[in-house]
Design a protein around this motif. Structure first.
Motif, PDB file in Angstrom:
ATOM      1  N   PRO A 176      -0.480  -3.987   9.514  1.00 21.45           N
ATOM      2  CA  PRO A 176      -1.195  -3.050   8.765  1.00 21.45           C
ATOM      3  C   PRO A 176      -2.003  -3.584   7.443  1.00 21.45           C
ATOM      4  CG  PRO A 176       1.274  -3.083   8.219  1.00 21.45           C
ATOM      5  CD  PRO A 176       1.081  -4.028   9.230  1.00 21.45           C
ATOM      6  N   GLY A 177      -2.939  -3.050   7.289  1.00 19.46           N
ATOM      7  CA  GLY A 177      -3.813  -3.812   6.187  1.00 19.46           C
ATOM      8  C   GLY A 177      -5.262  -3.116   6.297  1.00 19.46           C
ATOM      9  N   SER A 178      -6.200  -3.934   5.398  1.00 18.03           N
ATOM     10  CA  SER A 178      -7.550  -3.564   5.329  1.00 18.03           C
ATOM     11  C   SER A 178      -8.404  -3.697   6.725  1.00 18.03           C
ATOM     12  CB  SER A 178      -8.175  -4.078   4.192  1.00 18.03           C
ATOM     13  OG  SER A 178      -9.922  -4.109   4.249  1.00 18.03           O
ATOM     14  N   THR A 194       0.735  -1.222   0.043  1.00 19.97           N
ATOM     15  CA  THR A 194      -0.008   0.113   0.054  1.00 19.97           C
ATOM     16  C   THR A 194       0.843   1.322  -0.145  1.00 19.97           C
ATOM     17  OG1 THR A 194      -1.672  -1.135   1.265  1.00 19.97           O
ATOM     18  CG2 THR A 194      -1.810   1.220   1.254  1.00 19.97           C
ATOM     19  N   LYS A 249       0.902  -5.095   2.726  1.00 18.38           N
ATOM     20  CA  LYS A 249      -0.594  -4.977   3.105  1.00 18.38           C
ATOM     21  C   LYS A 249      -0.843  -6.395   3.511  1.00 18.38           C
ATOM     22  CE  LYS A 249      -4.928  -4.084   1.121  1.00 18.38           C
ATOM     23  NZ  LYS A 249      -5.614  -3.570  -0.134  1.00 18.38           N
ATOM     24  N   SER A 284      -4.758   2.198   7.822  1.00 16.96           N
ATOM     25  CA  SER A 284      -4.112   2.102   6.405  1.00 16.96           C
ATOM     26  C   SER A 284      -3.394   3.124   6.186  1.00 16.96           C
ATOM     27  CB  SER A 284      -5.149   1.533   5.598  1.00 16.96           C
ATOM     28  OG  SER A 284      -5.691   0.535   5.786  1.00 16.96           O
TER      29      SER A 284
END
Length: 509
Positions: free
Chosen positions: A223-225, A40, A56, A196
Motif C-alpha cells: 500500500p502506498g502512493s 495513511t 505507507k 490508497s
C-alpha cells in the motif's frame, strides 16, 4: 453450533483478526512497517470517520518487495511446483477465503462504503476466481505443431516473471483476485499495489496466500502512493509485467513508462458503456436490468451502463418506469440488507459527480431524478449521492461522453437500428454494452457491430469467472478473468528438433 462452525471458529481464532487498528506492509512473507514509519489513515466512506491506519510504503520498501519477488521467482520453487500441487494451493486459498467470508465482507464494506449485497457478490466472485484458475492451470500447456520434413516442434508455457499489479478502489478484493489468481497459477511472483483508499482486503489476501502454502516472496502487498510506488514498480528493470485497472489517463502514462524496459502490459481502463433498448424489448426486464447496470456498486464501475438509448416508440414508457424504480432504491446503511446503494468512495469523488451533474444543467439537460447530495439518518458525515437520471441531453455533452463514475445515467432516444449503433459507438471508450430485444436476429446483428469487448443481451451481468473481460479503443487491452488470461502471464517457448538419420548440412559444405 455445528461441528463445521466449531472448526471455522477455531481456525479464525488462530489467525490474526482482519479488523485491526493498524495494517502493515506484506513483504517476503512478513508483516512489516514502512521503512520511515509512515502511515495513511483509512476512512469509512459511509461515516467519513477514520477506522484504521495502514503503513505507507516507500521506494525502499518497494525495492525490498521487488527483490523478494525476484528471488522467489528465480529460485524456481513456486514455478517448479507440479501443476496439481499448485492447483491445490489455489484451491486452499479459496477455501480459507470462504471460511472467513463474513469477515472479508465486513472489512470490504467498512473500507468502501458499498452495500452488503454488493460486497457479498464481489467477495464470492473473488473466491471463485481462485477456484477457476485452480482448474484452468491444469489445462494450460504447450502444443505440438506439424512441421514439413523430419522435424518435430513443440511449445512450452513458462511464467513471465515478476508482475506488478495495480488495483483500483472500486472492487478492492475482487480486482486483486482477478490479477493474483492467474499470475500465481501461471507460476509468476507478484507485487500488488492496492489503491490508497482501499488497501485492507488486499493485505489480508497476501496473508491468506502464505497461509495456504504459497512460498514466501511470491505474493507481496505494497500500500502506498500510486504516483510514487506505482511508478517505481512500472519502471523497475526487475519487473517483467504490469497489470493495471483504473483510469485511461493513468493507463496511458503507465504504458509510456513501461515501454523503456519493454514490459508486458495489460490495461483495463475507463468506460462509458451504452445500453440499447429496442421497441421489441421486454420493457420490465429492460428497466430492471438497466437499473442494476448503472446503480450496482453505486455506479462506481468501469462497465456501468451509463448511457441508455431507447427507441422513440417506447421511450416514454421506459423512462417513466425507470424513474419510478430509481426513486424506490434504498440508499443508506451499507450493512442493512434492504440497502441497494452504498456510499460514494470519498468527498473528492462526490464533488466530481456534483460537477458533472451541474455541467449537464448548465448545458441545458434536465434532471429527471436525483441530482443531489444525500444525508441518510445516522450517516450524515459520509459521502452519499442520490441515484440520478438526466434527460434532454445532446450527444456532445460531458455527461454523455465522459466517465462520471457515480450513480448517474443519461437517457435519450433513437429512431432506428442504424442510429442506435452509431450512438453506441460514438465514444472513445469500448468496454461494455447492453442490448435489450426479444428479436434474436436483431440482437446478434447489433452485437456484431458494437465496438466493445463485452456485449450483454437481455442480461445485466458482465462477468463471471471463465468469461473474458476487457475493452476496445481507450478502454484498454488484454483480457482478464478467462483461460486466455494465463497467456498474459506466460512466455511461449518454441522447441525445434530434427530426427532424421542423416546430419543436416544447409550450406552444402
Amino acid at each position: 453450533m455445528t461441528k463445521t462452525q466449531e472448526t471455522q471458529t477455531e481456525t479464525q481464532t488462530e489467525t490474526q483478526s482482519m479488523k485491526r487498528d493498524f495494517y502493515k506492509l506484506f513483504i517476503n512473507g512478513e508483516q512489516v512497517e514502512s521503512s520511515n514509519g509512515g502511515r495513511t489513515k483509512v476512512y469509512n466512506p459511509a461515516t467519513g470517520e477514520v477506522f484504521a491506519e495502514v503503513a505507507k510504503a516507500t521506494k525502499e520498501d518497494a525495492q525490498k518487495a521487488v527483490e523478494a519477488a525476484r528471488e522467489a521467482f528465480d529460485n524456481g520453487k513456486w514455478k517448479r511446483f507440479p501443476v496439481n500441487k499448485r492447483s491445490r494451493v489455489l484451491n486452499k486459498i479459496a477455501e480459507i477465503m470462504r471460511s472467513r467470508f463474513n469477515e472479508l465482507v465486513e472489512l470490504e464494506v467498512l473500507n468502501t462504503g458499498k452495500s452488503l449485497s454488493a460486497a457479498q457478490a464481489q467477495i464470492n466472485q473473488a473466491v471463485e476466481d481462485f477456484e477457476f484458475y485452480a482448474g484452468a492451470l491444469v489445462g494450460h500447456r504447450g502444443s505440438v505443431n506439424p512441421v514439413p520434413g523430419q522435424f518435430h516442434n513443440y511449445t512450452e508455457k513458462e511464467p513471465v516473471g515478476v508482475c506488478a499489479q495495480i488495483i483500483p478502489w472500486n472492487y478492492p478484493l475482487m480486482m486483486a483476485a482477478w490479477k493474483v489468481a492467474p499470475a500465481i497459477a501461471a507460476g509468476c511472483s507478484v507485487i500488488i499495489k492496492p489503491a490508497s483508499l482501499t488497501p485492507l482486503t488486499a493485505i489480508i489476501l497476501g496473508e491468506i496466500c502464505l497461509e495456504a502454502g504459497v512460498p514466501v516472496g511470491v505474493v507481496n502487498i505494497l500500500p502506498g502512493s500510486g504516483s510514487e510506488i506505482g511508478n517505481y514498480l512500472v519502471e523497475h528493470e526487475l519487473v517483467n509485467k504490469v497489470a493495471f485497472t483504473g483510469s485511461t489517463p493513468i493507463g496511458k502514462d503507465i504504458m509510456g513508462r513501461a515501454s523503456n524496459t519493454l514490459k508486458r502490459v495489460t490495461l483495463e481502463l475507463g468506460g462509458k458503456s451504452p445500453n440499447l433498448v429496442f421497441e421489441d424489448a421486454d420493457i420490465e426486464a429492460a428497466v430492471d436490468g438497466s437499473i442494476y447496470g448503472i446503480y450496482n456498486n453505486t455506479g462506481q464501475s468501469c462497465d456501468a451502463r451509463s448511457r441508455i438509448y431507447i427507441h422513440e416508440s417506447v421511450y416514454d414508457e421506459f423512462v417513466e418506469k425507470f424513474i419510478e424504480k430509481t426513486n424506490k432504491l434504498v440508499v443508506g446503511n451499507p450493512f442493512d440488507k434492504a440497502t441497494h446503494l452504498g456510499a460514494v468512495i470519498d468527498k473528492n469523488q462526490m464533488d466530481t459527480i456534483e460537477r458533472y451533474v451541474q455541467s449537464a444543467i448548465d448545458e441545458g439537460a434536465e434532471i429527471l431524478a436525483g441530482g443531489k447530495v444525500l444525508n441518510p439518518v445516522g450517516f450524515e458525515n459520509g459521502y452519499w449521492y442520490a441515484p440520478t437520471v438526466i434527460g434532454n441531453v445532446a450527444q456532445d455533452m460531458k455527461v454523455v461522453q465522459e466517465e462520471i463514475f457515480g450513480p448517474v445515467v443519461v437517457v435519450s432516444k433513437f429512431k432506428d437500428e442504424k442510429e442506435a449503433i452509431a450512438l453506441a459507438n460514438d465514444s472513445e471508450f469500448g468496454l461494455a454494452s447492453a442490448i435489450w430485444s426479444t428479436n434474436g436476429a436483431r440482437a446478434t446483428r447489433v452485437a456484431n457491430q458494437i465496438e466493445a469487448g463485452i456485449v450483454m443481451i437481455n442480461c445485466p451481468f458482465s462477468a463471471f469467472p471463465g468469461t473474458p473481460f476487457g475493452g476496445y479503443k481507450q478502454s484498454g487491452f488484454g483480457r482478464e478473468l478467462a483461460i486466455e488470461t494465463l497467456d498474459l502471464y506466460s512466455e511461449t517457448k518454441s522447441i525445434m528438433s530434427y530426427y532424421g538419420s542423416r546430419p543436416l548440412n544447409p550450406f552444402g559444405l
